[in-house]
Design a protein around this motif. Structure first.
Motif, PDB file in Angstrom:
ATOM      1  N   GLU A  98      -9.405   4.092  -0.332  1.00  0.00           N
ATOM      2  CA  GLU A  98      -8.621   3.536  -1.431  1.00  0.00           C
ATOM      3  C   GLU A  98      -9.086   4.165  -2.735  1.00  0.00           C
ATOM      4  O   GLU A  98     -10.287   4.246  -3.002  1.00  0.00           O
ATOM      5  CB  GLU A  98      -8.762   2.018  -1.488  1.00  0.00           C
ATOM      6  N   LEU A 128      -3.964   4.667  -1.131  1.00  0.00           N
ATOM      7  CA  LEU A 128      -4.936   5.205  -0.182  1.00  0.00           C
ATOM      8  C   LEU A 128      -4.662   6.685   0.032  1.00  0.00           C
ATOM      9  O   LEU A 128      -3.499   7.112   0.001  1.00  0.00           O
ATOM     10  CB  LEU A 128      -4.852   4.471   1.153  1.00  0.00           C
ATOM     11  N   VAL A 147      -5.321   0.947  -7.656  1.00  0.00           N
ATOM     12  CA  VAL A 147      -4.210   0.005  -7.509  1.00  0.00           C
ATOM     13  C   VAL A 147      -3.209   0.304  -8.605  1.00  0.00           C
ATOM     14  O   VAL A 147      -3.585   0.598  -9.745  1.00  0.00           O
ATOM     15  CB  VAL A 147      -4.698  -1.458  -7.619  1.00  0.00           C
ATOM     16  N   HIS A 171      -1.899  -0.875  -3.409  1.00  0.00           N
ATOM     17  CA  HIS A 171      -3.170  -0.208  -3.148  1.00  0.00           C
ATOM     18  C   HIS A 171      -2.862   1.236  -2.745  1.00  0.00           C
ATOM     19  O   HIS A 171      -2.108   1.466  -1.799  1.00  0.00           O
ATOM     20  CB  HIS A 171      -3.920  -0.898  -2.001  1.00  0.00           C
ATOM     21  N   PHE A 197       0.854  -1.193   0.000  1.00  0.00           N
ATOM     22  CA  PHE A 197       0.000   0.000   0.000  1.00  0.00           C
ATOM     23  C   PHE A 197       0.884   1.235   0.000  1.00  0.00           C
ATOM     24  O   PHE A 197       2.035   1.204   0.454  1.00  0.00           O
ATOM     25  CB  PHE A 197      -0.951   0.026   1.207  1.00  0.00           C
ATOM     26  N   THR A 204      -6.190  -1.298   4.788  1.00  0.00           N
ATOM     27  CA  THR A 204      -6.430  -0.098   5.584  1.00  0.00           C
ATOM     28  C   THR A 204      -5.852  -0.233   6.986  1.00  0.00           C
ATOM     29  O   THR A 204      -5.240   0.712   7.497  1.00  0.00           O
ATOM     30  CB  THR A 204      -7.939   0.229   5.633  1.00  0.00           C
TER      31      THR A 204
END
Length: 177
Positions: free
Chosen positions: A100, A124, A103, A122, A38, A80
């Protein structure tokens, strides 16, 4: 080798389906194993984005500027939850709602260490205005920058930035169009 290098990451297929696990160390050895990651973008009330300069001890892209925070969820951990954990560990930020926005899949080898990032990343985003408690083992410096000039900076001096940052910024900007 740091204990973080022995933590498990979730290996994924090209559409993000879990296919196994490996240590951080194993996943980042050439040619790299595709794994879940992420990247967090923090945006302040003036629309500026927070960049962090990665600490000198990082095994991948040390001292390069990157987004506010990034990392890997453990197998079974939500993206998350992992992002909130790393925001607290790296920046001392504990109360940011995250959403989010996309990707970004990329692969990049660090010329200094030979380590490879091959990540199903991902992206965010969260709004933040407040103080930081930066962990110097993770972060060398932080800087708020104007979002409208960031793409130009990335293209003019790409070696100053982590190779994933341009894709992360594009995913974020594409989500707000």
């Amino acid at each position: 080798m740091s204990s973080r290098e022995q933590q498990l990451v979730e290996l994924v297929d090209t559409v993000g389906g879990a296919v196994g696990a490996a240590t951080v160390d194993e996943a980042h050895r050439a040619p790299g194993q595709l794994h879940r990651a992420f990247s967090v973008m923090l945006v302040d009330d003036d629309g500026r984005v927070l960049l962090q300069q990665r600490a000198a001890v990082k095994t991948r892209f040390a001292l390069r500027w990157a987004n506010a925070c990034c990392g890997h969820p453990a197998p079974g951990e939500t993206v998350t939850d992992a992002a909130r954990r790393r925001l607290a560990e790296e920046l001392g930020v504990t109360t940011v709602p995250l959403r989010e926005v996309g990707v970004y899949v990329y692969q990049a080898a660090d010329p200094a260490t030979g380590r490879v990032e091959f990540e199903y990343d991902h992206v965010l985003v969260g709004s933040f205005t407040g103080a930081f408690a930066v962990d110097p083992a993770e972060v060398a410096a932080v800087e708020w920058v104007a979002a409208d000039g960031l793409a130009a900076r990335l293209s003019q001096t790409p070696d100053r930035y982590a190779p994933w940052l341009a894709g992360v910024v594009a995913a974020w900007q594409g989500s707000s169009a």
